[in-house]
Design an enzyme around this catalytic site. Structure first.
Site, PDB file in Angstrom:
ATOM      1  N   GLU A 159     -33.644 -30.361  19.234  1.00  0.00           N
ATOM      2  CA  GLU A 159     -32.214 -30.031  19.211  1.00  0.00           C
ATOM      3  C   GLU A 159     -31.372 -31.305  19.127  1.00  0.00           C
ATOM      4  O   GLU A 159     -30.416 -31.483  19.894  1.00  0.00           O
ATOM      5  CB  GLU A 159     -31.818 -29.219  20.457  1.00  0.00           C
ATOM      6  CG  GLU A 159     -32.371 -27.812  20.447  1.00  0.00           C
ATOM      7  CD  GLU A 159     -31.716 -26.899  21.493  1.00  0.00           C
ATOM      8  OE1 GLU A 159     -31.797 -25.680  21.320  1.00  0.00           O
ATOM      9  OE2 GLU A 159     -31.148 -27.411  22.469  1.00  0.00           O
ATOM     10  N   GLU A 235     -37.055 -21.149  19.031  1.00  0.00           N
ATOM     11  CA  GLU A 235     -36.962 -20.775  20.449  1.00  0.00           C
ATOM     12  C   GLU A 235     -36.160 -19.489  20.516  1.00  0.00           C
ATOM     13  O   GLU A 235     -34.937 -19.506  20.376  1.00  0.00           O
ATOM     14  CB  GLU A 235     -36.238 -21.855  21.271  1.00  0.00           C
ATOM     15  CG  GLU A 235     -37.046 -23.083  21.539  1.00  0.00           C
ATOM     16  CD  GLU A 235     -36.254 -24.112  22.349  1.00  0.00           C
ATOM     17  OE1 GLU A 235     -35.368 -23.723  23.126  1.00  0.00           O
ATOM     18  OE2 GLU A 235     -36.512 -25.310  22.161  1.00  0.00           O
TER      19      GLU A 235
HETATM   20  C1  GLA Z   1     -33.074 -25.539  24.422  1.00  0.00           C
HETATM   21  C2  GLA Z   1     -34.156 -26.583  24.504  1.00  0.00           C
HETATM   22  C3  GLA Z   1     -35.315 -26.140  25.357  1.00  0.00           C
HETATM   23  C4  GLA Z   1     -34.828 -25.510  26.640  1.00  0.00           C
HETATM   24  C5  GLA Z   1     -33.920 -24.347  26.298  1.00  0.00           C
HETATM   25  C6  GLA Z   1     -33.362 -23.634  27.516  1.00  0.00           C
HETATM   26  O1  GLA Z   1     -33.316 -24.658  23.453  1.00  0.00           O
HETATM   27  O2  GLA Z   1     -34.625 -26.937  23.225  1.00  0.00           O
HETATM   28  O3  GLA Z   1     -36.119 -27.254  25.628  1.00  0.00           O
HETATM   29  O4  GLA Z   1     -34.142 -26.455  27.363  1.00  0.00           O
HETATM   30  O5  GLA Z   1     -32.807 -24.818  25.605  1.00  0.00           O
HETATM   31  O6  GLA Z   1     -34.373 -23.172  28.327  1.00  0.00           O
END
Ligand code: GLA
Length: 590
Positions: A159, A235
Site C-alpha cells: 500500500e 486484501e
Molecule cells: C491494509 C494493510 C494490511 C493491514 C490492513 C488492515 O490493507 O495492507 O497490512 O494493515 O490494512 O488490517
C-alpha cells in the site's frame, strides 16, 4: 519466465487458467506445530492459495547478524507444508508490511537514528533492504514456482500509495527481487482509490486493490487504473482488528459472504484478509497513530473464517458455500472444532517483586539524560529508568517529548502515577519523602506504529526530564526484553498477602494437564501485564479490554506439570487465574 502470467482479464499458471482464491495466514502469528492443521483447513474451505507477509524485524534482529529462520520463523518449512497441501503461495516480503505488526516489520535498528528516510530511495534505507534481501532470498528461491515450488507471485512493498510518491524506490525493490533471482509475477497492492493506485503502482508490475465492500465500485476503480489484466482484490477485509480501549470488531458472516460472491461473480481473484488471523504473541503487536496513539491488542482473531484457535467459525461455512458455487471445494468433511482443556484454576503462589530485582534482568546503562529504548538496543519490551530526586517535597516532573508509550512512575517504590502517550501526557506531580528518594520510571513499549508517518517513532523516555524546571540527571537505564526470567528468585507468597498483590510483581503458579489442548487464559481481578506459559510469551493482558482472554495454543502445554508466569504491573485482587474453554475478545456491538 514466471510460472504465473496474465491475460487481458485473468491469470495463467503454466499456461492454464487459474482463478486465485487465496486466504491470508501469517506463519509468524501461529504456533509452528499448528501450521499443517491450519493449511489443511484452508484447502478444505476451498482456497487454492495462501498468502503471507514476511516480518523483517524478526527475521533480522541484528543488522550484522544472520537471518533467523527457525521455529516460528521457519518460512521454508511453512512453504513445504503449503506445497504438501497442494496450495499455491503469495509472498509479501515488504520490506514494509503494515499488518498491525510491530513497526510494520521495519527493524528498530533501522529506525533508531531517526534520520533514515524510511520507504524511500534514501541509500541508507535501500542499502539495508538490499542486505536483508541478500540473506532472505537465497533460501526462498527453491520455493519459487519456476523451480517447482508453491510461490506463484511476490508483492512489492505494501500500500505504498497511502504513504509516499517515491516510485524510484518501488523500482529499486522490484529490481532487487529480480536481480536476486525472483522471476515470478510481481504485484503491488493499494487501497482502491485513484490517487493511491497511481502513487503505489509500478509500470510492468500488476496492480491489485485492497477493500472490504462496495465490490463493483472498487473493481471498477481498479479497472479504470489498469485497463487490462486480471482483477485482483489482494486484501478482501472480512473482519478487522481491535485496539486497547476500543470496540471489538466483528463483521456479519452473511454480509461478508455476499461480497465474496460478488467478487467471484465478477471474475476477480481474491485474497481473503484474514483467513486465519492468529495471535500477536509476545511483544509483536503494532499500533495506529491518527490523532492519537492506539496500540493493537494481543489477539489477531480478525473475526476471520478460522478463529484464533483454528476452529471453523460462521464465515468458514458461509465462504465455503460461496466458493463451492464458483470454483468448487474438496469433497471432504468440514473439520470439527478442536477439543479444549477442561476449565482449570491456577493459583499463583510464588512471587518476585520487579523493581528490586531489575538488576537481575538487565545491566544498568548510565547516562546523563535518559536514553531511548532504541538507543539502548532494545527491540521491544520495557525500559526501567532510575535516578535520585534531589530534594524532599512536592514538585512537578516534566518529560520533554512525552513517553513511548506508557510510563509508571514510582518514588521510593510507591506508585506516583502513570503517563500515557495516548493522552499526550508530559507532566506528573510527585512528592519526595526525603532528599535522595529513588525515582523509578518503568516505560512500556506498547507496540510500534505500523501505518502512516509515525512508523519508527522511538520508545522509552524521549527527552530530558525536569523537576520544577531543573534538569533531573544521572540515570540508570535498564533495557528489559524479558526474554529470560530464569534469574528471578521466586519466593512463596506470604499468607499475609495471599489473595491480593500490588505490582509491579512477577507471580508464578503450577497446574496439571492430562492431555494438552487449546485453552484461554482469563485473569479476573488482574489489571495489566504480561503472561507466559512454560516460558512461551503469550503477550499482553489489560483489563481495559476489549480483549479479556489470551489464547494458549495446545503445543505450549505438556502432559503433567505446567507453569504460568504473570508480570502484573499494577494490582490484582486475587492471586488466581483461570484457564477456560471459551475465548472472550470483548462484547460484540449490539
Ligand atoms: C491494509 C494493510 C494490511 C493491514 C490492513 C488492515 O490493507 O495492507 O497490512 O494493515 O490494512 O488490517
Amino acid at each position: 519466465m514466471p510460472a504465473l502470467t496474465t491475460t487481458s482479464d485473468g491469470f495463467l499458471l503454466h499456461g492454464e487458467p487459474l482463478r486465485i482464491v487465496s486466504g491470508a495466514m501469517h506463519y509468524f502469528r501461529v504456533h509452528p506445530d499448528q501450521w499443517a492443521d491450519r493449511l489443511r483447513k484452508a484447502r478444505l474451505m476451498g482456497l487454492n492459495t495462501v498468502e503471507t507477509y514476511i516480518p523483517w524485524n524478526l527475521h533480522q534482529p541484528d543488522p550484522d547478524g544472520p537471518l533467523v529462520l527457525d521455529g516460528l520463523l521457519d518460512l521454508p518449512r511453512y512453504l513445504d507444508l503449503a506445497r504438501a497441501e497442494g496450495l499455491h503461495v503469495l509472498l509479501r516480503p515488504g520490506p514494509f508490511i503494515c499488518a498491525e505488526w510491530d513497526g510494520g516489520g521495519l527493524p528498530t535498528w533501522l529506525t533508531e537514528s531517526g534520520d533514515v528516510r524510511l520507504r524511500t530511495s534514501d541509500p541508507r534505507y535501500t542499502g539495508a533492504v538490499d542486505r536483508y534481501l541478500d540473506l532472505l532470498l537465497p533460501p526462498l528461491l527453491p520455493y519459487m514456482a519456476a523451480s517447482g515450488g508453491p510461490v506463484i507471485a511476490v508483492q512489492v512493498e505494501n500500500e505504498y500509495g497511502a504513504y509516499g510518491t517515491d516510485t524510484a524506490h518501488l523500482a529499486h525493490l522490484a529490481g532487487a527481487l529480480r536481480s536476486r533471482g525472483v522471476d515470478e509475477l510481481l504485484f503491488t497492492c493499494d487501497q482502491a482509490d485513484p490517487a493511491h493506485l497511481s502513487a503505489g503502482s509500478l509500470p510492468g508490475t500488476l496492480a491489485t486493490a485492497t477493500f472490504g465492500s462496495r465490490v463493483e465500485e472498487n473493481l471498477a476503480r481498479l479497472r479504470a487504473h489498469q485497463p487490462e489484466g486480471p482483477l485482483m482484490c489482494a486484501e478482501f477485509w472480512i473482519g478487522w482488528f481491535d485496539h486497547w480501549g476500543g470496540p471489538h470488531h466483528v463483521r456479519d458472516a452473511a454480509d461478508a459472504a455476499a461480497d465474496l460472491d460478488r467478487l467471484l461473480a465478477a471474475g476477480a481473484s481474491v485474497n481473503i484478509y484474514m483467513f486465519h488471523g492468529g495471535t500477536n504473541f509476545g511483544f509483536t503487536n503494532g499500533a495506529n497513530h491518527y490523532h492519537a496513539y492506539t496500540p493493537t491488542v494481543t489477539s489477531y482473531d480478525y473475526d476471520a473464517p478460522l478463529t484464533e484457535s483454528g476452529d471453523p467459525g460462521p464465515k468458514y461455512h458461509a465462504f465455503r458455500e460461496v466458493i463451492a458455487r464458483h470454483t468448487g471445494v474438496p469433497d471432504e468433511p468440514v473439520p470439527a472444532p478442536a477439543p479444549k482443556l477442561p476449565v482449570t484454576e491456577v493459583v499463583l503462589d510464588r512471587r518476585a517483586p520487579f523493581l528490586p530485582h531489575a538488576d537481575l534482568l538487565a545491566k544498568p546503562v548510565r547516562t546523563e539524560d535518559p536514553a531511548t529504548a532504541e538507543g539502548l538496543g532494545l527491540r521491544a519490551g520495557y525500559v526501567l529508568y532510575r535516578t535520585a530526586l534531589p530534594a524532599a517535597g512536592d514538585g512537578v516532573l516534566h518529560f520533554a517529548g512525552g513517553v513511548g508509550d506508557r510510563a509508571q512512575v514510582f518514588v521510593d517504590g510507591s506508585p506516583a502515577g502513570v503517563l500515557e502517550r495516548e493522552r499526550h501526557d508530559e507532566t506528573l506531580p510527585v512528592r519526595a519523602p526525603r532528599a535522595g528518594a529513588t525515582l523509578d520510571v518503568l516505560v512500556e513499549n506498547m507496540g510500534g506504529v505500523n501505518y502512516g508517518p509515525h512508523i519508527g517513532d522511538p520508545k522509552g523516555l524521549l527527552g530530558r526530564v525536569t523537576l520544577d524546571g531543573a534538569a533531573v540527571r544521572e540515570w540508570e537505564c535498564r533495557p528489559l526484553s524479558l526474554a529470560d526470567l530464569s534469574a528471578l528468585p521466586f519466593e512463596p507468597v506470604p499468607d499475609s498477602v495471599s489473595g491480593a498483590s500490588t505490582g509491579p510483581v512477577f507471580l508464578r503458579g503450577g497446574f496439571d494437564v492430562r492431555e494438552p489442548a487449546d485453552t484461554f487464559l482469563a485473569l479476573p481481578g488482574w489489571t495489566k501485564g504480561q503472561a507466559w506459559v512454560n516460558g512461551f510469551h503469550l503477550g499482553r493482558y489489560w483489563n481495559r479490554g476489549p480483549q479479556r482472554t489470551l489464547y494458549v495454543p495446545a503445543p505450549v502445554l505438556r502432559p503433567g506439570a505446567n507453569e504460568l508466569t504473570l508480570l502484573e504491573l499494577h494490582a490484582t485482587t486475587a492471586a488466581r487465574a483461570v484457564l477456560t474453554d471459551t475465548p472472550d475478545l470483548g462484547p460484540e456491538p449490539s
